[in-house]
Design an enzyme around this catalytic site. Sequence first.
Site, mmCIF file in Angstrom:
data_model
loop_
_atom_site.group_PDB
_atom_site.id
_atom_site.type_symbol
_atom_site.label_atom_id
_atom_site.label_comp_id
_atom_site.label_asym_id
_atom_site.label_seq_id
_atom_site.Cartn_x
_atom_site.Cartn_y
_atom_site.Cartn_z
ATOM 1 C CB CYS A 49 -2.779 2.388 -2.563
ATOM 2 S SG CYS A 49 -2.548 0.940 -2.585
ATOM 3 C CG HIS A 74 -1.518 1.179 1.663
ATOM 4 N ND1 HIS A 74 -2.254 1.713 0.195
ATOM 5 C CD2 HIS A 74 -0.865 2.472 2.441
ATOM 6 C CE1 HIS A 74 -2.925 2.787 0.749
ATOM 7 N NE2 HIS A 74 -2.158 3.283 1.824
#
Length: 169
Positions: free
Chosen positions: A109, A39
């Site tokens: 993301c 992430h």
Amino acid sequence: MEPPPTLHLVKLYVYDLSKGMARRLSPLMLGKQLDGIWHTSIIVHKDEFFYGSGGISSCAPGGTLLGPPDSVVDLGSTEVTEEIFLEYLSSLGESMFRGESYNLFEHNCNTFSNEVAQFLTGRKIPSYITDLPSEVLSTPFGQALRPLLDSIQIQPPGGNTFRRHNGQS
């Protein structure tokens, strides 16, 4: 003569969502080594910006429940002012990066971080991050899990959904 432009540092925060489990289990499950399930977020103008199933969010750097990042990549600096950057994010949030557009493999993301990094610095984020979905999907186990994984929505808790209309955020 105009004064020189102010430069703002741009960093990429990298978090391993698996907390080390990918490194240990990926050879058994996928037949290949993965160092993490990444992430990412962009740090600029004293805030952390990221994208998830809730849309674009922001918080103080390291302010999500993910805690401090596992690594920090220096992406360089930008002349883009905070005002222009926030307008840019607002337009992204209304077009390409709406919450309902989120997809774990194709629009996540890391896609957001890569897009924003290029806007701010002209540089992409590291390919070991952006190539991860295709690495997973290139395995039989990844293909078998794809229907389940496609339904996963990730929104790191602790940020505030980014909204900017008429000077409000």
